[in-house]
Design a protein around this motif. Sequence first.
Motif, PDB file in Angstrom:
ATOM      1  N   SER A  37      21.026  54.408 -65.114  1.00 29.59           N
ATOM      2  CA  SER A  37      21.497  55.789 -65.232  1.00 29.59           C
ATOM      3  C   SER A  37      21.158  56.668 -64.038  1.00 29.59           C
ATOM      4  O   SER A  37      21.832  57.679 -63.813  1.00 29.59           O
ATOM      5  N   GLN A  38      20.146  56.308 -63.251  1.00 36.16           N
ATOM      6  CA  GLN A  38      19.800  57.148 -62.100  1.00 36.16           C
ATOM      7  C   GLN A  38      20.963  57.244 -61.115  1.00 36.16           C
ATOM      8  O   GLN A  38      21.154  58.269 -60.486  1.00 36.16           O
ATOM      9  N   CYS A  39      21.738  56.175 -61.008  1.00 39.69           N
ATOM     10  CA  CYS A  39      22.890  56.183 -60.092  1.00 39.69           C
ATOM     11  C   CYS A  39      24.219  56.314 -60.832  1.00 39.69           C
ATOM     12  O   CYS A  39      25.094  57.049 -60.409  1.00 39.69           O
ATOM     13  N   HIS A  40      24.362  55.572 -61.912  1.00 40.21           N
ATOM     14  CA  HIS A  40      25.644  55.514 -62.623  1.00 40.21           C
ATOM     15  C   HIS A  40      25.736  56.502 -63.774  1.00 40.21           C
ATOM     16  O   HIS A  40      26.809  56.674 -64.337  1.00 40.21           O
ATOM     17  N   GLY A  41      24.644  57.128 -64.157  1.00 36.06           N
ATOM     18  CA  GLY A  41      24.641  58.014 -65.301  1.00 36.06           C
ATOM     19  C   GLY A  41      24.832  57.225 -66.585  1.00 36.06           C
ATOM     20  O   GLY A  41      24.821  55.998 -66.582  1.00 36.06           O
ATOM     21  N   ILE A  42      25.000  57.934 -67.668  1.00 35.50           N
ATOM     22  CA  ILE A  42      25.288  57.264 -68.932  1.00 35.50           C
ATOM     23  C   ILE A  42      26.788  57.380 -69.183  1.00 35.50           C
ATOM     24  O   ILE A  42      27.498  56.402 -69.188  1.00 35.50           O
ATOM     25  N   LYS A  43      27.289  58.593 -69.363  1.00 35.58           N
ATOM     26  CA  LYS A  43      28.731  58.760 -69.570  1.00 35.58           C
ATOM     27  C   LYS A  43      29.447  59.172 -68.288  1.00 35.58           C
ATOM     28  O   LYS A  43      30.615  58.907 -68.113  1.00 35.58           O
ATOM     29  N   ALA A  49      26.539  61.736 -56.866  1.00 37.87           N
ATOM     30  CA  ALA A  49      26.356  60.309 -56.587  1.00 37.87           C
ATOM     31  C   ALA A  49      27.710  59.651 -56.330  1.00 37.87           C
ATOM     32  O   ALA A  49      28.678  59.935 -57.027  1.00 37.87           O
ATOM     33  N   PRO A  50      27.784  58.765 -55.345  1.00 34.47           N
ATOM     34  CA  PRO A  50      29.051  58.092 -55.040  1.00 34.47           C
ATOM     35  C   PRO A  50      29.271  56.833 -55.889  1.00 34.47           C
ATOM     36  O   PRO A  50      30.140  56.042 -55.596  1.00 34.47           O
ATOM     37  N   PHE A  51      28.481  56.660 -56.934  1.00 37.98           N
ATOM     38  CA  PHE A  51      28.541  55.447 -57.736  1.00 37.98           C
ATOM     39  C   PHE A  51      29.511  55.615 -58.903  1.00 37.98           C
ATOM     40  O   PHE A  51      29.590  56.690 -59.492  1.00 37.98           O
TER      41      PHE A  51
END
Length: 103
Positions: A37-43, A49-51
Motif C-alpha cells: 500500500s505504500q506505493c500502490h495504495g489500497i483502492k 505516486a507513479p505506481f
Amino acid sequence: MKPTALSGLLLLGLMSSQSAYAASIYAGHATAAAVCSQCHGIKTPSADAPFPPLAGRDADYLKTALKQYRDKTRKSDIMNAIAGSLSDSDISNVATYYARLKP
C-alpha cells in the motif's frame, strides 16, 4: 430428501473452503497494508505516486506478475526486492484481496 453422509461431507467441504477463502482475504489485506500500500495504495495509489492501482485487477494476472518479480524474470529493482520476500501463499492472498476490491 433425507440427509446422507455424503451431503454432510459436501456441506462440511463448502464451509471449510469458505473459511479458507475468508482467511486468505484477511491475510491478503494485512500483507497489502504492510507491503504494497505504500506505493500502490489500497483502492487508489498513494498521493503523487507513479505506481498503478491494484484494486480490481485480475487475481491470476497479479499472481503471475508477483511470481515473475519474485523470480526476477520480470525486471524492476523495487518490485524484485519486495516480491522476493513473498511466499506463494502471500502472493495468492494479496492477489485474492486486491482482485475482490472495487477500483
